[in-house]
Design a protein around this motif. Structure first.
Motif, PDB file in Angstrom:
ATOM      1  N   SER A   7    -178.634 -62.208  66.101  1.00 58.77           N
ATOM      2  CA  SER A   7    -178.685 -63.657  65.892  1.00 58.77           C
ATOM      3  C   SER A   7    -179.913 -64.264  66.536  1.00 58.77           C
ATOM      4  O   SER A   7    -180.519 -65.198  66.008  1.00 58.77           O
ATOM      5  N   ALA A   8    -180.290 -63.739  67.700  1.00 54.30           N
ATOM      6  CA  ALA A   8    -181.435 -64.280  68.429  1.00 54.30           C
ATOM      7  C   ALA A   8    -182.741 -64.068  67.678  1.00 54.30           C
ATOM      8  O   ALA A   8    -183.648 -64.904  67.744  1.00 54.30           O
ATOM      9  N   ALA A  66    -175.422 -72.590  68.373  1.00 55.25           N
ATOM     10  CA  ALA A  66    -176.637 -72.977  67.650  1.00 55.25           C
ATOM     11  C   ALA A  66    -176.394 -74.188  66.751  1.00 55.25           C
ATOM     12  O   ALA A  66    -175.453 -74.205  65.957  1.00 55.25           O
ATOM     13  N   GLY A  67    -177.224 -75.203  66.934  1.00 55.10           N
ATOM     14  CA  GLY A  67    -177.163 -76.402  66.101  1.00 55.10           C
ATOM     15  C   GLY A  67    -176.063 -77.377  66.456  1.00 55.10           C
ATOM     16  O   GLY A  67    -175.817 -78.327  65.710  1.00 55.10           O
ATOM     17  N   HIS A 122    -175.409 -67.957  70.848  1.00 55.03           N
ATOM     18  CA  HIS A 122    -175.620 -67.960  69.397  1.00 55.03           C
ATOM     19  C   HIS A 122    -174.515 -68.719  68.666  1.00 55.03           C
ATOM     20  O   HIS A 122    -174.732 -69.230  67.576  1.00 55.03           O
ATOM     21  N   ARG A 158    -185.100 -72.559  67.076  1.00 56.43           N
ATOM     22  CA  ARG A 158    -184.876 -73.707  67.947  1.00 56.43           C
ATOM     23  C   ARG A 158    -183.559 -73.495  68.667  1.00 56.43           C
ATOM     24  O   ARG A 158    -182.715 -72.727  68.228  1.00 56.43           O
ATOM     25  N   GLY A 159    -183.433 -74.135  69.805  1.00 59.24           N
ATOM     26  CA  GLY A 159    -182.182 -74.031  70.539  1.00 59.24           C
ATOM     27  C   GLY A 159    -182.325 -73.307  71.857  1.00 59.24           C
ATOM     28  O   GLY A 159    -183.426 -73.106  72.373  1.00 59.24           O
ATOM     29  N   ALA A 188    -176.854 -63.922  74.370  1.00 58.94           N
ATOM     30  CA  ALA A 188    -176.629 -64.095  72.932  1.00 58.94           C
ATOM     31  C   ALA A 188    -176.692 -62.744  72.238  1.00 58.94           C
ATOM     32  O   ALA A 188    -177.221 -61.768  72.779  1.00 58.94           O
ATOM     33  N   VAL A 205    -181.723 -70.134  72.803  1.00 60.43           N
ATOM     34  CA  VAL A 205    -182.349 -68.808  72.848  1.00 60.43           C
ATOM     35  C   VAL A 205    -183.869 -68.909  72.862  1.00 60.43           C
ATOM     36  O   VAL A 205    -184.514 -68.376  73.768  1.00 60.43           O
ATOM     37  N   SER A 263    -183.661 -67.016  65.519  1.00 59.05           N
ATOM     38  CA  SER A 263    -183.580 -68.360  66.104  1.00 59.05           C
ATOM     39  C   SER A 263    -184.971 -68.944  66.320  1.00 59.05           C
ATOM     40  O   SER A 263    -185.828 -68.308  66.932  1.00 59.05           O
ATOM     41  N   GLU A 276    -175.144 -77.624  72.474  1.00 58.89           N
ATOM     42  CA  GLU A 276    -176.446 -76.997  72.692  1.00 58.89           C
ATOM     43  C   GLU A 276    -177.508 -78.050  72.980  1.00 58.89           C
ATOM     44  O   GLU A 276    -178.317 -77.899  73.907  1.00 58.89           O
TER      45      GLU A 276
END
Length: 171
Positions: free
Chosen positions: A104-105, A77-78, A74, A110-111, A100, A113, A108, A82
């Protein structure tokens, strides 16, 4: 260990998502799952991410093709890290073992997770509400004692209560 009679559970293969709150045993669970894998693994920690150029070089090594292990995903992310890890897993077919934060998951889209969640295999540690299984498409059983490593193993919609323990020593 898992199920109603606390028998050993066959470890999941393929990509696995490990989710839980801080202190729930995410890193330990990830370490146990990674130790049971064959072949070389690439490990990345979201608390101390590698330099993008260094990571790009490491990903060129064929020994990194089997499993990518990411703790505290997490926090990545972005980021370019990643993106590199996702591109590597997609282009090589490498399994993802990703841990993660559960909260936070949940947000989410995209990414790492969500990409790992598509395998519908996860260990959700210390869930507090049935809906927290939504990341992998299930309603979770809840109400267990909150101790590190205790949670639910989800495999394609089937939930099994588990307690993550050390793997047996190699002979």
């Amino acid at each position: 260990m898992g199920g109603d009679v606390a028998e050993p559970v066959t470890p999941p293969d393929g990509s696995v998502l490990v989710l839980g709150p801080p202190g729930s045993g995410r890193s330990w669970t990830l370490q146990v799952l990674a130790s049971l894998r064959q072949g070389a693994t690439l490990r990345v920690d979201g608390l101390d991410p590698p330099d993008v150029d260094d990571l790009r070089e490491r990903l060129k090594d064929p020994a990194c093709l089997s499993t990518v292990v990411v703790d505290d995903a997490h926090l990545l992310a972005g980021t370019a890290v990643e993106d590199l890890l996702l591109d590597h897993a997609t282009s090589t077919g490498a399994d993802l073992l990703v841990a993660a934060d559960l909260e936070s998951a949940a947000g989410s889209f995209r990414g790492l997770v969500p990409a790992t969640a598509r395998a519908r295999c996860a260990v959700l540690l210390q869930p507090e509400a049935p809906a927290q299984g939504g990341v992998v498409g299930v309603q979770l059983p809840v109400g267990d004692l909150r101790v590190p490593g205790r949670g639910v193993l989800v495999r394609r919609g089937r939930c099994t209560r588990v307690q993550v323990v050390s793997p047996p020593a190699a002979p």
